[in-house]
Design an enzyme around this catalytic site. Structure first.
Site, mmCIF file in Angstrom:
data_model
loop_
_atom_site.group_PDB
_atom_site.id
_atom_site.type_symbol
_atom_site.label_atom_id
_atom_site.label_comp_id
_atom_site.label_asym_id
_atom_site.label_seq_id
_atom_site.Cartn_x
_atom_site.Cartn_y
_atom_site.Cartn_z
ATOM 1 N N THR A 37 0.832 -1.203 0.000
ATOM 2 C CA THR A 37 0.000 0.000 0.000
ATOM 3 C C THR A 37 0.868 1.255 0.000
ATOM 4 O O THR A 37 2.020 1.229 0.424
ATOM 5 C CB THR A 37 -0.963 0.030 1.219
ATOM 6 O OG1 THR A 37 -0.275 0.571 2.357
ATOM 7 C CG2 THR A 37 -1.507 -1.355 1.544
ATOM 8 N N TYR A 157 8.354 12.962 15.898
ATOM 9 C CA TYR A 157 8.695 11.632 15.360
ATOM 10 C C TYR A 157 9.034 10.668 16.493
ATOM 11 O O TYR A 157 8.534 9.526 16.540
ATOM 12 C CB TYR A 157 9.877 11.799 14.397
ATOM 13 C CG TYR A 157 10.329 10.530 13.722
ATOM 14 C CD1 TYR A 157 9.553 9.948 12.717
ATOM 15 C CD2 TYR A 157 11.526 9.913 14.063
ATOM 16 C CE1 TYR A 157 9.965 8.781 12.089
ATOM 17 C CE2 TYR A 157 11.944 8.753 13.445
ATOM 18 C CZ TYR A 157 11.164 8.194 12.445
ATOM 19 O OH TYR A 157 11.576 7.034 11.824
ATOM 20 N N ALA A 158 9.871 11.127 17.453
ATOM 21 C CA ALA A 158 10.283 10.257 18.571
ATOM 22 C C ALA A 158 9.064 9.820 19.376
ATOM 23 O O ALA A 158 8.932 8.639 19.735
ATOM 24 C CB ALA A 158 11.280 11.001 19.464
ATOM 25 N N LYS A 161 7.084 7.225 17.525
ATOM 26 C CA LYS A 161 7.766 5.918 17.421
ATOM 27 C C LYS A 161 7.767 5.208 18.779
ATOM 28 O O LYS A 161 7.630 3.989 18.837
ATOM 29 C CB LYS A 161 9.191 6.118 16.890
ATOM 30 C CG LYS A 161 9.219 6.568 15.427
ATOM 31 C CD LYS A 161 8.826 5.424 14.529
ATOM 32 C CE LYS A 161 8.312 5.839 13.174
ATOM 33 N NZ LYS A 161 7.899 4.717 12.320
HETATM 34 N N1 LIG Z 1 14.951 5.263 6.516
HETATM 35 C C1 LIG Z 1 15.363 5.262 7.773
HETATM 36 O O1 LIG Z 1 16.513 5.607 8.088
HETATM 37 C C2 LIG Z 1 14.434 4.804 8.876
HETATM 38 C C3 LIG Z 1 14.988 4.525 10.138
HETATM 39 C C4 LIG Z 1 14.160 4.085 11.173
HETATM 40 C C5 LIG Z 1 12.814 3.897 10.947
HETATM 41 N N2 LIG Z 1 12.296 4.160 9.715
HETATM 42 C C6 LIG Z 1 10.855 3.929 9.537
HETATM 43 O O2 LIG Z 1 10.647 3.060 8.469
HETATM 44 C C7 LIG Z 1 9.408 3.346 7.842
HETATM 45 C C8 LIG Z 1 9.624 3.496 6.342
HETATM 46 O O3 LIG Z 1 10.626 4.451 6.108
HETATM 47 P P1 LIG Z 1 11.277 4.633 4.661
HETATM 48 O O4 LIG Z 1 12.661 5.058 4.883
HETATM 49 O O5 LIG Z 1 10.983 3.465 3.828
HETATM 50 O O6 LIG Z 1 10.412 5.910 4.167
HETATM 51 P P2 LIG Z 1 9.989 6.361 2.689
HETATM 52 O O7 LIG Z 1 10.955 5.835 1.688
HETATM 53 O O8 LIG Z 1 9.785 7.839 2.799
HETATM 54 O O9 LIG Z 1 8.561 5.633 2.463
HETATM 55 C C9 LIG Z 1 7.474 5.977 3.257
HETATM 56 C C10 LIG Z 1 6.261 5.192 2.799
HETATM 57 O O10 LIG Z 1 5.154 5.492 3.676
HETATM 58 C C11 LIG Z 1 4.006 5.830 2.873
HETATM 59 N N3 LIG Z 1 3.153 6.767 3.608
HETATM 60 C C12 LIG Z 1 3.526 7.940 4.188
HETATM 61 N N4 LIG Z 1 2.452 8.545 4.729
HETATM 62 C C13 LIG Z 1 1.382 7.726 4.496
HETATM 63 C C14 LIG Z 1 -0.014 7.810 4.791
HETATM 64 N N5 LIG Z 1 -0.550 8.844 5.469
HETATM 65 N N6 LIG Z 1 -0.816 6.797 4.369
HETATM 66 C C15 LIG Z 1 -0.317 5.743 3.701
HETATM 67 N N7 LIG Z 1 0.989 5.588 3.393
HETATM 68 C C16 LIG Z 1 1.821 6.596 3.777
HETATM 69 C C17 LIG Z 1 4.590 6.450 1.622
HETATM 70 O O11 LIG Z 1 3.635 6.433 0.553
HETATM 71 P P3 LIG Z 1 3.958 7.240 -0.828
HETATM 72 O O12 LIG Z 1 5.014 6.415 -1.532
HETATM 73 O O13 LIG Z 1 2.662 7.261 -1.555
HETATM 74 O O14 LIG Z 1 4.448 8.575 -0.426
HETATM 75 C C18 LIG Z 1 5.801 5.537 1.390
HETATM 76 O O15 LIG Z 1 5.386 4.367 0.730
HETATM 77 C C19 LIG Z 1 8.871 4.607 8.516
HETATM 78 O O16 LIG Z 1 7.892 4.244 9.463
HETATM 79 C C20 LIG Z 1 10.091 5.195 9.218
HETATM 80 O O17 LIG Z 1 9.731 5.898 10.385
HETATM 81 C C21 LIG Z 1 13.061 4.609 8.683
#
Ligand SMILES: NC(=O)c1ccc[n+]([C@@H]2O[C@H](COP(=O)([O-])OP(=O)(O)OC[C@H]3O[C@@H](n4cnc5c(N)ncnc54)[C@H](OP(=O)(O)O)[C@@H]3O)[C@@H](O)[C@H]2O)c1
Length: 247
Positions: A37, A157-158, A161
């Site tokens: 999704t 964010y913190a 999470k």
């Molecule tokens: N990257 C890191 O360093 C990191 C570290 C720790 C934790 N995380 C966690 O890992 C998760 C994914 O991160 P990522 O790095 O993969 O981020 P990303 O590349 O920015 O992808 C975020 C995804 O979430 C979707 N999304 C955002 N808001 C939404 C909403 N309101 N309804 C439905 N879908 C929504 C986006 O959809 P669209 O594609 O349509 O925009 C996208 O598919 C997050 O929860 C983040 O907090 C990331």
């Protein structure tokens, strides 16, 4: 360890980009049917579909906003009609909108809490209803170590999470008797769009903090998720698995 999810349907929110995409692709490789999704990024969704054309029969993409309860309800209704049942929910969608508390617009506070925390509640609430009836399920929520340590400029964010972990731990206790496990995976710095806006100098500082001396990849996060989703992980619930390169 070789994973086999051939008889399972897996929902991955935020599954067309970044970490979620890595997780969705890892499940596809194991033979799972995957419902990925996203919210609005059609280009990323098309790219994801195109590069996974060989899994076309196993891949279903759905677009909705996890903050909107009625959209989440519609999503699960459609999934029940199309797939009958699902065994795994990986809730990965999330955002960050950074600023220090004294300068943070109220709407940025609400947006991040709504997306990351209320979105988790919406997705988990309606997932467990079906899983309780089937007396089986695996829920994995992607959180962040920032919820444990805090980070200047990331209070919203913190808090979101940390809230995810508390929600998952409480839920794990509510549904354990139905053989449903609820766990969190907490990635460190993972090389996705999520951190691509950080200045180069800041990235270097973060890199120096990581004992394994590299940012993680979505694949690094995917395999721990597969493990927690497997039937072999039946005795792990309410846990948070850190995948941080030792951060
Ligand atoms: N990257 C890191 O360093 C990191 C570290 C720790 C934790 N995380 C966690 O890992 C998760 C994914 O991160 P990522 O790095 O993969 O981020 P990303 O590349 O920015 O992808 C975020 C995804 O979430 C979707 N999304 C955002 N808001 C939404 C909403 N309101 N309804 C439905 N879908 C929504 C986006 O959809 P669209 O594609 O349509 O925009 C996208 O598919 C997050 O929860 C983040 O907090 C990331």
């Amino acid at each position: 360890m070789k994973f086999d999810f051939r008889k399972q349907t897996v929902i991955v929110t935020g599954g067309t980009r970044g970490i979620g995409r890595g997780i969705a692709e890892a499940f596809l490789e194991t033979g799972a049917k995957v419902v990925a999704t996203y919210q609005s990024n059609e280009k990323a969704a098309e790219e994801f579909t195109e590069s996974n054309r060989k899994y076309a029969g196993c891949l279903d993409l759905r677009r909705f906003d996890v903050t909107q309860y009625s959209e989440v309800e519609n999503f699960y209704r459609e999934i029940e009609q199309t797939h009958d049942e699902f065994q795994v929910l990986v809730h990965c969608s999330g955002i960050r909108v950074d600023s220090i508390v004294g300068m943070m617009p109220e709407e940025d506070w609400r947006k991040v809490i709504d997306t990351n925390l209320t979105g988790t509640f919406n997705m988990c609430k309606l997932a467990v209803q079906g899983m309780m009836r089937k007396r089986y399920g695996r829920i994995i929520v992607i959180t962040s170590p920032v919820g444990r340590f805090g980070f200047a400029g990331q209070s919203n964010y913190a808090a979101s999470k940390a809230g995810q972990v508390a929600l998952a731990q409480s839920l794990s206790k509510e549904v354990a008797s139905r053989k449903i496990t609820v766990n969190c995976v907490s990635p460190g710095f993972i090389d996705t769009d999520f951190i691509s806006d950080l200045p180069e100098e800041q990235k270097q500082t973060y890199l120096n903090m990581i004992p394994l001396k590299r940012f993680g990849s979505p694949g690094d996060v995917a395999y721990p998720v597969l493990f927690l989703a497997s039937s072999e992980a039946a005795y792990i619930t309410g846990a948070t698995l850190e995948v941080t390169g030792g951060l």
